[in-house]
Design an enzyme around this catalytic site. Structure first.
Site, mmCIF file in Angstrom:
data_model
loop_
_atom_site.group_PDB
_atom_site.id
_atom_site.type_symbol
_atom_site.label_atom_id
_atom_site.label_comp_id
_atom_site.label_asym_id
_atom_site.label_seq_id
_atom_site.Cartn_x
_atom_site.Cartn_y
_atom_site.Cartn_z
ATOM 1 N N HIS A 14 35.756 34.928 42.835
ATOM 2 C CA HIS A 14 35.024 36.155 42.529
ATOM 3 C C HIS A 14 35.392 37.279 43.499
ATOM 4 O O HIS A 14 35.765 38.385 43.074
ATOM 5 C CB HIS A 14 33.517 35.869 42.602
ATOM 6 C CG HIS A 14 32.645 37.059 42.344
ATOM 7 N ND1 HIS A 14 32.054 37.295 41.132
ATOM 8 C CD2 HIS A 14 32.281 38.102 43.156
ATOM 9 C CE1 HIS A 14 31.351 38.427 41.196
ATOM 10 N NE2 HIS A 14 31.478 38.933 42.419
ATOM 11 N N GLU A 15 35.286 36.994 44.778
ATOM 12 C CA GLU A 15 35.590 38.036 45.768
ATOM 13 C C GLU A 15 37.064 38.435 45.735
ATOM 14 O O GLU A 15 37.404 39.599 45.974
ATOM 15 C CB GLU A 15 35.179 37.584 47.170
ATOM 16 C CG GLU A 15 33.694 37.297 47.325
ATOM 17 C CD GLU A 15 32.806 38.460 46.906
ATOM 18 O OE1 GLU A 15 33.254 39.630 46.984
ATOM 19 O OE2 GLU A 15 31.664 38.206 46.493
ATOM 20 N N HIS A 36 37.580 41.102 43.186
ATOM 21 C CA HIS A 36 37.331 42.435 43.753
ATOM 22 C C HIS A 36 38.537 42.905 44.566
ATOM 23 O O HIS A 36 38.927 44.081 44.509
ATOM 24 C CB HIS A 36 36.116 42.392 44.688
ATOM 25 C CG HIS A 36 34.787 42.376 43.993
ATOM 26 N ND1 HIS A 36 34.428 43.284 43.021
ATOM 27 C CD2 HIS A 36 33.700 41.557 44.164
ATOM 28 C CE1 HIS A 36 33.197 43.042 42.616
ATOM 29 N NE2 HIS A 36 32.733 42.002 43.295
ATOM 30 N N HIS A 57 41.209 44.331 42.473
ATOM 31 C CA HIS A 57 40.848 45.671 42.014
ATOM 32 C C HIS A 57 41.254 46.712 43.056
ATOM 33 O O HIS A 57 41.691 47.822 42.704
ATOM 34 C CB HIS A 57 39.335 45.711 41.768
ATOM 35 C CG HIS A 57 38.883 46.771 40.816
ATOM 36 N ND1 HIS A 57 37.570 46.918 40.426
ATOM 37 C CD2 HIS A 57 39.554 47.754 40.168
ATOM 38 C CE1 HIS A 57 37.465 47.931 39.584
ATOM 39 N NE2 HIS A 57 38.653 48.474 39.416
#
Length: 675
Positions: free
Chosen positions: A464-465, A468, A471
């Site tokens: 998940h991290e 990010h 991105h």
């Protein structure tokens, strides 16, 4: 003596020169950064030249670079490696930074220049990105109160300054409670705990100055303890300490702070002309209105609650079969759910964990990024704020993309949870600037010389991290204002939650889920069990999340409650919250909502984004598989590289061709049949 924070950073990739920085350097560097920014803004607003995009918006974009550089370093260290000096400085700096921002937004001459550009925008020949930046800058000034005058303007400045103080205090109180509690275990109380948890408890004991094992309030310790300990009294003690964070009375109690924060947010929205803080906050999000948020959350709440209640019946029967009287309690759920998972899916997390080595899961995340986007990761030697940190240079086709830094282990001084931040954003206004991206987690530290092992939830958090981080790393815009994760709050979780899906791709697990001792790949039978149990206990997981999101919405949609704890209880009663499930984040430790404005009235955004991430991964499966090159290219072009250069809904529609419905989410959570 010179201040290293104010010098040119002659370090690899321009990271902060941590080995030269003393805590006493931060305050003067921050003050110098604010002074430089104020001078730059004053020069813009006092200019006799007619306003242009270059001499106003681009000049404003450049004005705070020195300050941003120092704050990037300070906030990284203060969040992940706090100490008394850094905590004191946070309390000092927060109101200063709020006043600094308020002064800029209150500059009437500057706002007139921006307003002139806005009125003339059709004649300025702006690119699409420039037009977006102008829109966002003007909107930011308006929402910050640039159009207010006199006493109203002054009061808004006071409110924002006080909110910054309260948010810092809330965070530090929570950290103090987490840092100050531990439960010592004797050898008999290690009964039933798997080896990985015993090793982690012993390591935590050493970190806390004890000879024996301890359980701390780190999620990576306390959750497996609640899963595996057969000693109900100890589970209760651990649960009650965990759920009481921020509500223990005394100087670290957050309940009064939460009430004041909510009242000030309501006042802030009223000063700006909004009916409620929810109306103010959601105006800039994809959801748009409180009604739209509530509709989505309630569509999922009903099937999730039904599934959780059905599971509660099964778990209560198991409790009674063990000779325990009374109802199933929150400190019982995880223990009996783990037993049931072993029975129904023949899946024991203690057997699974050796296949989820931290280093191999990092390699898995890198491997997926390579196959999808052509990124390559090479270890990099750079200065760090803590020895736990590791760094990799990210390249593609031989070109530098950015630096990725990871800080994975729980320790005293690191706030709880997991997050992604940057110490430098991508931009190219004055030449190509590549990002410095940081992932921070709180995984249990292994015994000396042993590999770090993750739970399935830990591995999901890592992916998940890293979503990010992608991105940020793949951002390809000119202006930092729209770089990377500078997007609507209910869109920012799309890349992170979407990347979680690649953890469940069978070929990824087959390659990277290898046993810590034997090196053998995860057996096919276990792989099938893992994937087959992917939606196991999803009623519980969804209910604990949604309860927090709905309480957050209720706090901000209408009059602020004088007693947030009473309002929380009322909302849970209205929802019919199952007795044996606690909120994922109860009010006194709801840092997402009260540590700052980021997720205030925005905790729903994880689910709003999940509607899109479930649909987006379906697009990959429809196109030819999880590594379909055309879909990966479309994802990078329209989402990951675009930042906030267009409205979130527009970006998603460019990628997918349409907006999604909730069906893929319910299917992905295994709740479609209960809907």
């Amino acid at each position: 003596m010179t201040n290293p924070l104010l010098e040119t950073w002659d370090t690899p990739f321009g990271v902060p020169p941590w080995e030269q920085i003393d805590d006493s350097d931060f305050a003067p560097a921050i003050d110098a950064g604010m002074e430089a920014a104020r001078a730059a803004v004053a020069a813009i607003s006092a200019s006799d030249a007619a306003p242009t995009f270059a001499n106003t918006i681009e000049a404003l974009e450049r004005s705070g670079r020195d300050l941003d550089r120092v704050l990037g370093a300070f906030f990284a260290a203060a969040s992940a490696d706090s100490n008394e000096a850094r905590e004191a400085l946070m309390r000092e700096v927060s109101p200063k930074l709020s006043a600094h921002a308020s002064a800029i937004h209150s500059d009437k001459a500057l706002f007139r220049r921006i307003e002139t550009l806005w009125q003339d925008r059709e004649e300025l020949g702006l690119s699409d990105e420039q037009a977006r930046v102008l829109y966002l800058v003007r909107r930011g000034f308006v929402r910050a109160g640039a159009g207010l005058e006199g006493a109203t303007e002054a009061r808004l400045t006071e409110v924002k300054a006080r909110l910054s103080v309260l948010g810092t205090a809330f965070t530090q109180n929570l950290l103090a409670d987490e840092r100050g509690w531990y439960m010592e275990l004797d050898e008999a109380e290690l009964e039933g705990l798997p080896p990985f948890l015993v090793a982690a408890a012993r390591a935590a004991g050493r970190d806390n100055g004890h000879d024996g094992p301890v359980i701390t309030l780190s999620r990576s310790l306390i959750v497996p303890f609640l899963q595996f300990s057969p000693l109900r009294a100890l589970r209760r003690r651990a649960w009650e300490a965990w759920s009481a964070r921020g509500a223990n009375g005394g100087e670290t109690d957050n309940r009064a702070l939460a009430a004041e924060i909510l009242a000030l947010r309501e006042e802030r929205a009223g000063l700006l002309g909004y009916d409620s803080f929810a109306d103010y906050k959601l105006e800039t999000e994809m959801a748009g209105t409180p009604a739209a948020v509530r509709e989505l959350l309630m569509r999922v709440w009903q099937p999730a609650r039904a599934a959780a209640l059905a599971d509660e019946v099964r778990l209560t029967a198991m409790l009674h079969a063990d000779g325990e009287a009374g109802p199933l309690e929150p400190w019982d759920w995880r223990y009996y759910s783990e037993k049931r998972r072993r029975e129904e899916h023949d899946l024991d997390e203690a057997e699974l964990k050796p296949y989820l080595q931290l280093d191999r899961m990092v390699e898995a995340a890198f491997g997926c990024a390579n196959r999808l986007f052509g990124l390559e990761f090479a270890p990099a030697e750079v200065p760090h704020y803590h020895p736990d940190c590791r760094a990799w240079e990210v390249r593609r086709d031989g070109e530098h993309v950015g630096l990725f830094i990871a800080d994975y282990f729980a320790r005293s001084g690191k706030r709880s949870g997991a997050w992604c931040t940057t110490m430098r954003d991508q931009s190219r206004l004055d030449g190509e600037v590549r990002p410095l991206v940081l992932n921070v987690c709180n995984f249990a530290r292994p015994a000396e010389g042993a590999p770090a092992l993750l739970s399935w939830d830990d591995a999901r958090t890592l992916f998940h991290e890293f979503g990010h981080a992608l991105h940020q790393l793949l951002s390809d815009v000119t202006y930092a204002t729209v770089s990377g994760t500078s997007v609507a709050r209910d869109f920012v979780e799309l890349p992170s939650q979407l990347f979680e899906h690649w953890l469940e791709v069978p070929e990824v697990l087959t390659e990277y889920a290898t046993h810590a001792e034997t090196g053998e790949a995860m057996p096919g039978e276990m792989l099938q069990k893992v994937l087959g149990a992917a939606t196991y206990d999803m009623g519980f997981q969804t209910v604990e999340y949604l309860a927090s999101a709905l309480v957050d919405l209720a706090f901000h949609d209408g009059e602020a409650p004088a007693d947030p704890m009473q309002r929380q209880a009322e909302v849970l009663e209205e929802l019919g919250m199952p007795h044996a499930i606690g909120m994922r984040h109860a009010t006194p430790h709801f840092a997402h909502v009260f540590a700052g404005d980021g997720y205030s009235c925005g905790y729903y955004s994880y689910m709003w984004s999940e509607v899109m991430d479930a649909d987006a991964f379906e697009a990959f499966k429809e196109a030819g598989g999880p590594f379909d090159p055309e879909m990966a290219k479309a994802l990078e072009t329209h989402v990951l590289s675009a930042g906030g250069s267009a409205e979130a809904a527009e970006l998603y529609q460019r990628f997918r061709g349409r907006m999604p419905g909730v069906e893929a989410l319910l299917k992905g959570r295994g709740l479609a049949d209960a809907a």
